[in-house]
Design an enzyme around this catalytic site. Structure first.
Site, PDB file in Angstrom:
ATOM      1  CG  HIS A 169      -1.981   0.948   1.302  1.00 17.19           C
ATOM      2  ND1 HIS A 169      -1.780   2.260   1.669  1.00 17.19           N
ATOM      3  CD2 HIS A 169      -3.303   0.817   1.049  1.00 17.19           C
ATOM      4  CE1 HIS A 169      -2.946   2.892   1.654  1.00 17.19           C
ATOM      5  NE2 HIS A 169      -3.887   2.048   1.278  1.00 17.19           N
ATOM      6  CG  ASP A 246      -0.502  -2.722   5.711  1.00 11.53           C
ATOM      7  OD1 ASP A 246      -1.463  -2.790   6.496  1.00 11.53           O
ATOM      8  OD2 ASP A 246      -0.600  -2.224   4.566  1.00 11.53           O
ATOM      9  CD  GLN A 249      -7.558  -4.812   3.422  1.00 15.42           C
ATOM     10  OE1 GLN A 249      -8.548  -5.505   3.616  1.00 15.42           O
ATOM     11  NE2 GLN A 249      -7.651  -3.523   3.128  1.00 15.42           N
ATOM     12  CE  LYS A 272      -7.960  -0.261   5.473  1.00 17.52           C
ATOM     13  NZ  LYS A 272      -8.778   0.097   4.313  1.00 17.52           N
ATOM     14  CB  CYS A 415      -3.682   3.173  -1.663  1.00 14.19           C
ATOM     15  SG  CYS A 415      -4.707   4.598  -1.281  1.00 14.19           S
TER      16      CYS A 415
END
Length: 460
Positions: A169, A246, A249, A272, A415
């Site tokens: 990202h 990261d 997700q 999220k 992104c």
């Protein structure tokens, strides 16, 4: 160019689409009956599925747009919020709205208690050793920037290497570009395999004593691939490098255990994971956070302030300057309570089934190009699909799905411009699911997509 559909909605086409005068749009029947029998009959996706059970908890989903039921498939961008989270926010502002930490009156004490309780909930949720390893930030982007400017500028020097993948990202790339420009560190990127998964073996080969940092996603927001971050962390630590994960997700969709994965830093965003916008968190190993200088200066992050110098509070307060997002933290705590009550393993298992169903239904649609690995016995995709349709711009797909069918998907580069350039496209459409989605949502989306493709084919 403008086209008016039968229901009177004016549809604006991208400049690349040539409209034919006096054409009208006729809605086609949904294509749910064309689903493969083996998938349609899966009991895990039936009326008693997790999606059907939890859907009533999300007020926003119970509405019609343009006379049609809203089908929300943009969860990778932001998730919807259950009533319990909305109630927690309302209760904070109605019952104990006050600033935290400094006040001795009841409202401030109550706000402080709930704010710090939310921190403990986050720590428990990802199995951190202690709550002081959790720093509240505005979002995951700020959390990565915190690491970049505090740890990165203090520890990286000319010639040091930062290893990333082309699938990261922007928030995991741009801060390190800035840090590299300031320190002379070098960015190295890993490409994809033929299966369109970041090449982790190549990543392993790139690691050396010059590698000081590895920055990787846990789950790709475009490819839906899941990386073996536990292995990557182990390889990086073998050469003395730190690792930033990261987890935007992954944390909302599966059990994430930082003790098992052993990253040095991990970031995620509340919005999220069914929580409010405006708050995220950084997990950092306590010894690293304690050695890092402040990210922002001001109130709350100090021990003592003199006219010519200041001393700083211990983490996490050192990195939380000013009045924090108190209500949002309370809401995040409520979201974690909600997710925990369901069970992250339950959520993950349901979403794997739903992800496979989405992938296979999309794969059967003529003219669709899917990105990322195919699901198999050894490969679990995340519950999202990025795709393109031959000769139709993804923004036109998303616009038509919204205006004509009330189906919400995302279009653009998500992104991830370097990844899209690597794939040879400027943009893609993306349908992304969460546990409150159902098989019927997927069926309606596929029917609407087939209708959309038919509509644009009529202009050829």
């Amino acid at each position: 160019m403008m086209v008016t559909a039968m229901n009177g909605v004016v549809f604006k086409l991208s400049p690349s689409i040539r409209a034919i005068p006096n054409r009208t749009f006729r809605a086609m029947p949904l294509a749910s009956s064309s689903a493969p029998a083996a998938l349609s009959s899966d009991p895990k996706l039936g009326p008693g599925s997790l999606g059907h059970i939890t859907r009533p908890d999300f007020p926003i989903l119970h509405q019609e747009l343009n006379g049609k039921r809203l089908v929300y498939l943009d969860n990778a961008a932001t998730s919807q919020k259950p009533a319990a989270v909305l109630k927690a926010l309302q209760t904070y502002y109605e019952a104990y709205n006050s600033n935290v930490h400094r006040g001795i009156h009841y409202l401030s004490a109550k706000a402080t208690e709930e704010y710090e309780s939310a921190r403990q909930k986050v720590a428990n949720f990802i199995n951190a050793s202690e709550c002081r390893e959790i720093v509240f930030t505005r979002n995951a982007t700020e959390a990565i920037n915190l690491v970049a400017y505090s740890w990165g500028l203090s520890n990286l020097k000319k010639g040091d290497e930062i290893v990333l993948t082309v699938a990261e990202h922007h928030s995991a790339i741009v801060p390190w570009q800035i840090v590299a420009q300031k320190t002379g560190a070098v960015l190295k990127f890993v490409n994809l395999t033929e299966d369109e998964v970041p090449d982790v073996q190549k990543l392993r080969e790139l690691l050396s004593r010059q590698t000081k940092l590895v920055v990787v996603h846990h789950v790709s927001n475009v490819l839906a691939s899941v990386l073996p971050v536990d292995q990557i962390v182990s390889w990086a630590h073998d050469v003395g490098a730190k690792v930033v994960i990261d987890a935007c997700q992954s944390v909302p969709h599966m059990a994430v255990d930082v003790k098992a994965l052993d990253p040095d830093f991990l970031v995620a965003s509340s919005h999220k994971m069914c929580g409010p916008t405006g708050i995220g968190f950084l997990y950092g190993k306590s010894e690293l956070l304690s050695a890092m200088p402040p990210f922002l200066g001001g109130g709350e992050m100090i021990a003592d302030v003199f006219l010519d110098y200041s001393t700083y509070a211990d983490p996490p307060s050192r990195f939380e300057a000013g009045t924090p997002a108190i209500g949002e933290a309370v809401g995040l705590g409520a979201a974690i309570d909600y997710l925990s009550a369901i069970g992250m393993q339950t959520i993950h298992e349901y979403e794997v089934e739903l992800a496979n169903y989405l992938y296979n239904r999309l794969r059967s649609v003529h003219g669709v190009r899917l990105y990322g690995p195919a699901p198999s016995e050894t490969v679990n995709r995340a519950a999202l699909c990025s795709f393109n349709v031959e000769d139709v711009h993804p923004t036109d797909i998303a616009t038509f799905l919204d205006q004509q069918h009330s189906v919400a998907v995302r279009s653009g580069h998500h992104c991830a411009q370097p990844l899209h350039r690597y794939l040879g496209v400027n943009a893609s459409a993306r349908a992304s699911l969460h546990f409150y989605n159902t098989k019927e949502d997927v069926d309606e989306f596929i029917g609407a997509l087939e209708d959309t493709i038919s509509f644009f084919a009529s202009f050829k």
